[in-house]
Design an enzyme around this catalytic site. Structure first.
Site, mmCIF file in Angstrom:
data_model
loop_
_atom_site.group_PDB
_atom_site.id
_atom_site.type_symbol
_atom_site.label_atom_id
_atom_site.label_comp_id
_atom_site.label_asym_id
_atom_site.label_seq_id
_atom_site.Cartn_x
_atom_site.Cartn_y
_atom_site.Cartn_z
ATOM 1 N N ARG A 147 -3.399 55.863 31.877
ATOM 2 C CA ARG A 147 -2.036 55.455 31.529
ATOM 3 C C ARG A 147 -1.673 55.918 30.116
ATOM 4 N NH1 ARG A 147 0.294 49.703 30.195
ATOM 5 N NH2 ARG A 147 2.454 49.940 30.834
ATOM 6 N N HIS B 34 1.649 57.856 28.736
ATOM 7 C CA HIS B 34 2.524 57.285 27.709
ATOM 8 C C HIS B 34 2.557 58.140 26.450
ATOM 9 C CE1 HIS B 34 2.995 52.927 29.354
ATOM 10 N NE2 HIS B 34 3.059 53.830 30.309
ATOM 11 N N GLY C 63 5.837 64.219 23.347
ATOM 12 C CA GLY C 63 4.847 65.171 23.848
ATOM 13 C C GLY C 63 3.426 64.671 23.692
ATOM 14 N N ASP D 21 0.748 64.378 21.878
ATOM 15 C CA ASP D 21 0.436 64.623 20.463
ATOM 16 C C ASP D 21 -0.240 63.435 19.789
ATOM 17 O OD1 ASP D 21 2.462 62.779 20.296
ATOM 18 O OD2 ASP D 21 3.530 63.807 18.687
ATOM 19 N N ASP E 142 -4.261 47.684 43.083
ATOM 20 C CA ASP E 142 -4.634 48.056 44.452
ATOM 21 C C ASP E 142 -5.578 46.977 44.968
ATOM 22 O OD1 ASP E 142 -5.799 49.037 46.740
ATOM 23 O OD2 ASP E 142 -6.428 50.955 45.864
ATOM 24 N N THR F 214 -8.974 48.702 47.061
ATOM 25 C CA THR F 214 -10.029 49.394 46.308
ATOM 26 C C THR F 214 -9.601 49.458 44.838
ATOM 27 O OG1 THR F 214 -9.029 51.555 46.832
ATOM 28 C CG2 THR F 214 -10.798 50.810 48.277
ATOM 29 N N ASP G 228 -8.404 56.784 44.470
ATOM 30 C CA ASP G 228 -8.336 57.393 45.798
ATOM 31 C C ASP G 228 -6.874 57.373 46.260
ATOM 32 O OD1 ASP G 228 -7.819 54.740 46.261
ATOM 33 O OD2 ASP G 228 -9.679 54.331 47.327
HETATM 34 C C1 HEM Z 1 6.674 56.259 37.842
HETATM 35 C C2 HEM Z 1 6.940 55.426 36.872
HETATM 36 C C3 HEM Z 1 5.923 54.432 36.359
HETATM 37 C C4 HEM Z 1 6.177 53.139 36.087
HETATM 38 C C5 HEM Z 1 7.517 52.437 36.209
HETATM 39 C C6 HEM Z 1 4.940 52.545 35.653
HETATM 40 C C7 HEM Z 1 4.796 51.231 35.245
HETATM 41 C C8 HEM Z 1 3.590 50.612 35.022
HETATM 42 C C9 HEM Z 1 3.430 49.225 34.682
HETATM 43 C C10 HEM Z 1 4.554 48.232 34.467
HETATM 44 C C11 HEM Z 1 2.099 48.972 34.618
HETATM 45 C C12 HEM Z 1 1.437 47.636 34.352
HETATM 46 C C13 HEM Z 1 1.249 47.399 32.880
HETATM 47 C C14 HEM Z 1 0.775 45.980 32.637
HETATM 48 O O1 HEM Z 1 1.576 45.068 32.842
HETATM 49 O O2 HEM Z 1 -0.399 45.792 32.242
HETATM 50 C C15 HEM Z 1 1.414 50.200 34.893
HETATM 51 C C16 HEM Z 1 0.059 50.338 34.917
HETATM 52 C C17 HEM Z 1 -0.584 51.557 35.072
HETATM 53 N N1 HEM Z 1 0.033 52.780 35.168
HETATM 54 FE FE1 HEM Z 1 1.984 53.129 35.470
HETATM 55 N N2 HEM Z 1 3.966 53.483 35.685
HETATM 56 C C18 HEM Z 1 4.523 54.655 36.101
HETATM 57 C C19 HEM Z 1 3.876 55.876 36.204
HETATM 58 C C20 HEM Z 1 2.556 56.083 35.879
HETATM 59 C C21 HEM Z 1 1.942 57.367 35.714
HETATM 60 C C22 HEM Z 1 2.668 58.707 35.831
HETATM 61 C C23 HEM Z 1 0.640 57.140 35.439
HETATM 62 C C24 HEM Z 1 -0.460 58.135 35.157
HETATM 63 C C25 HEM Z 1 -0.514 59.327 35.670
HETATM 64 C C26 HEM Z 1 0.432 55.716 35.443
HETATM 65 C C27 HEM Z 1 -0.763 55.092 35.287
HETATM 66 C C28 HEM Z 1 -0.949 53.724 35.246
HETATM 67 C C29 HEM Z 1 -2.251 53.090 35.240
HETATM 68 C C30 HEM Z 1 -3.595 53.787 35.370
HETATM 69 C C31 HEM Z 1 -2.017 51.724 35.112
HETATM 70 C C32 HEM Z 1 -3.085 50.612 34.986
HETATM 71 C C33 HEM Z 1 -3.358 50.414 33.499
HETATM 72 C C34 HEM Z 1 -4.425 49.403 33.155
HETATM 73 O O3 HEM Z 1 -5.086 48.885 34.035
HETATM 74 O O4 HEM Z 1 -4.574 49.133 31.944
HETATM 75 N N3 HEM Z 1 1.632 55.106 35.682
HETATM 76 N N4 HEM Z 1 2.348 51.190 35.122
#
Ligand code: HEM
Ligand SMILES: *[C@@H]1O[C@H](CO)[C@@H](O)[C@H](O)[C@H]1NC(C)=O
Ligand SMILES: *[C@@H]1O[C@H](CO)[C@@H](O)[C@H](O)[C@H]1NC(C)=O
Length: 331
Positions: A69, A73, A79, A81, A251, A254, A259
């Site tokens: 994540r 971000h 970018g 960076d 998820d 899993t 996956d």
């Molecule tokens: C498409 C738009 C996206 C939205 C609206 C979004 C939003 C979020 C939100 C709200 C969380 C939960 C944060 C929390 O409350 O702890 C999250 C977790 C996460 N997001 Fe996204 N996300 C998006 C795209 C992505 C992308 C492109 C990636 C990486 C390629 C990504 C990877 C992750 C991962 C791995 C987590 C789990 C983080 C953790 O366990 O600490 N997300 N996302």
């Protein structure tokens, strides 16, 4: 301060959209990133990062999710960076790190610090923090996927000197975005609908705070599986706030495995966010979801490709960047 994070996000989003960011970024001149960039200057660089990520992920798979994540971000704001790594200072009291999409949920900063410390010992001043972030996300996917996701990653990024909290909500889509809003956020960074569907698949691992989806369980929307809604209601307070905001896995089947289960969860309506469920709201995206759910290895391949593409966003050079010594502070 007892306002829910969601309300804070909404208010700040209103503020951000009052001064809309340009819908299309200027295409930056293609910078010269290279696979095996550190082969001569620091031959063990990628190995050192991988070692730090391996230790962290074996102790806590969630840190791997955090690192993936973090790469997203970082890249979508100023970018790729390492601007997301900068701590607040008197000169810049509100860096990206404090923006609502990052604070307090973004994790993995200590893993980057550990990798960087080992790199500074081996080859001081050579490996950028922005490359560490991208290597770490690559390696996290490698370990969490049981070595099924692997990609060669071009490197040679420089670390930026600008990090502004107000740019986080301007560029990082919030979890309540609908499909057209998500497509707009991704298009603003040069990504298409296929990239949106593929990269959202990262939600196959990691966790979310209840505040990120409480809008969907107070009155269960018809697009959430009732069993999931029941489970989430048992785990989450009715109105999560800063002092009471538990986490749940993204998820449920899993949780620590990288996956294509995310796409199966979309088909069975077992996803947390409006932004996840949104992928089933058009025929075009729903078809891509089905392909990723049913064709073996398809998602893993596409994910690797999309992450390399993301890692090239708005790259800084020696002219407008630096190789930080400490990832948390400017040199
Ligand atoms: C498409 C738009 C996206 C939205 C609206 C979004 C939003 C979020 C939100 C709200 C969380 C939960 C944060 C929390 O409350 O702890 C999250 C977790 C996460 N997001 Fe996204 N996300 C998006 C795209 C992505 C992308 C492109 C990636 C990486 C390629 C990504 C990877 C992750 C991962 C791995 C987590 C789990 C983080 C953790 O366990 O600490 N997300 N996302
Ligand atoms: C963020 O704030 C800075 C000054 O603090 C300003 O120059 C910039 O335009 C703002 N960006 C956005 C996206 O609001
Ligand atoms: C998504 O939300 C925006 C802003 O609220 C709205 O203008 C648009 O019509 C919505 N799109 C869909 C497909 O619901």
């Amino acid at each position: 301060m007892m306002a829910t994070r969601l309300v804070v996000v909404l208010v700040l989003l209103g503020a951000a959209t009052a001064h809309p960011a340009p819908a299309y970024e200027e295409a930056a001149p293609t910078p010269r990133l290279k696979v095996s960039y550190y082969a001569r200057s620091c031959p063990r660089a990628e190995h050192i990062v991988r070692h730090a990520v391996r230790s962290a992920v074996s102790a806590n798979p969630g840190l791997g999710a955090g690192l993936i994540r973090m790469a997203f971000h970082d890249c979508f704001v100023q970018g790729c960076d390492a601007s997301v790594l900068l701590d607040p200072t008197p000169a810049n009291p509100r860096p990206e790190k404090l923006g609502p999409p990052n604070f307090p949920s973004l994790r993995g900063f200590d893993v980057v610090d550990a990798a960087k410390a080992a790199l500074e010992k081996a080859c001081p001043g050579v490996v950028s923090c922005s490359d560490v972030v991208q290597f770490a996300a690559r390696d996290a996917a490698f370990f969490l996927s049981g070595a099924r996701i692997y990609y060669r990653l071009p490197a040679g990024r420089f670390d930026g000197r600008v990090s502004l909290e107000n740019e986080t909500l301007a560029f990082l889509p919030p979890p309540f975005f609908n499909l057209s809003q998500l497509i707009g956020s991704f298009r603003a960074k040069g990504f298409g609908v296929d990239d949106l569907v593929v990269l959202s698949g990262a939600h196959t691992i990691g966790r979310s705070h209840c505040s990120s989806f409480s809008d969907r369980i107070s009155t269960p929307p018809s697009d959430m599986n009732p069993a999931l809604a029941t489970l989430l209601k048992a785990r989450c307070p009715a109105s999560p706030n800063f002092t009471n905001d538990p986490t749940v896995v993204q998820d449920i089947f899993t949780p620590d495995r990288m996956d294509n289960q995310y796409y199966k969860n979309l088909l069975s309506r077992n996803v947390l966010f409006v932004s996840d469920a949104a992928l089933m709201t058009s025929r075009q995206t729903a078809r891509k979801v089905i392909e990723n759910a049913v064709v073996p290895n398809r998602w893993e391949r596409k994910y690797a490709k999309a992450m390399v593409k993301m890692s090239r966003l708005e790259i800084k050079t020696a002219a407008n960047g630096e190789i930080r010594k400490n990832c948390r502070v400017l040199n």
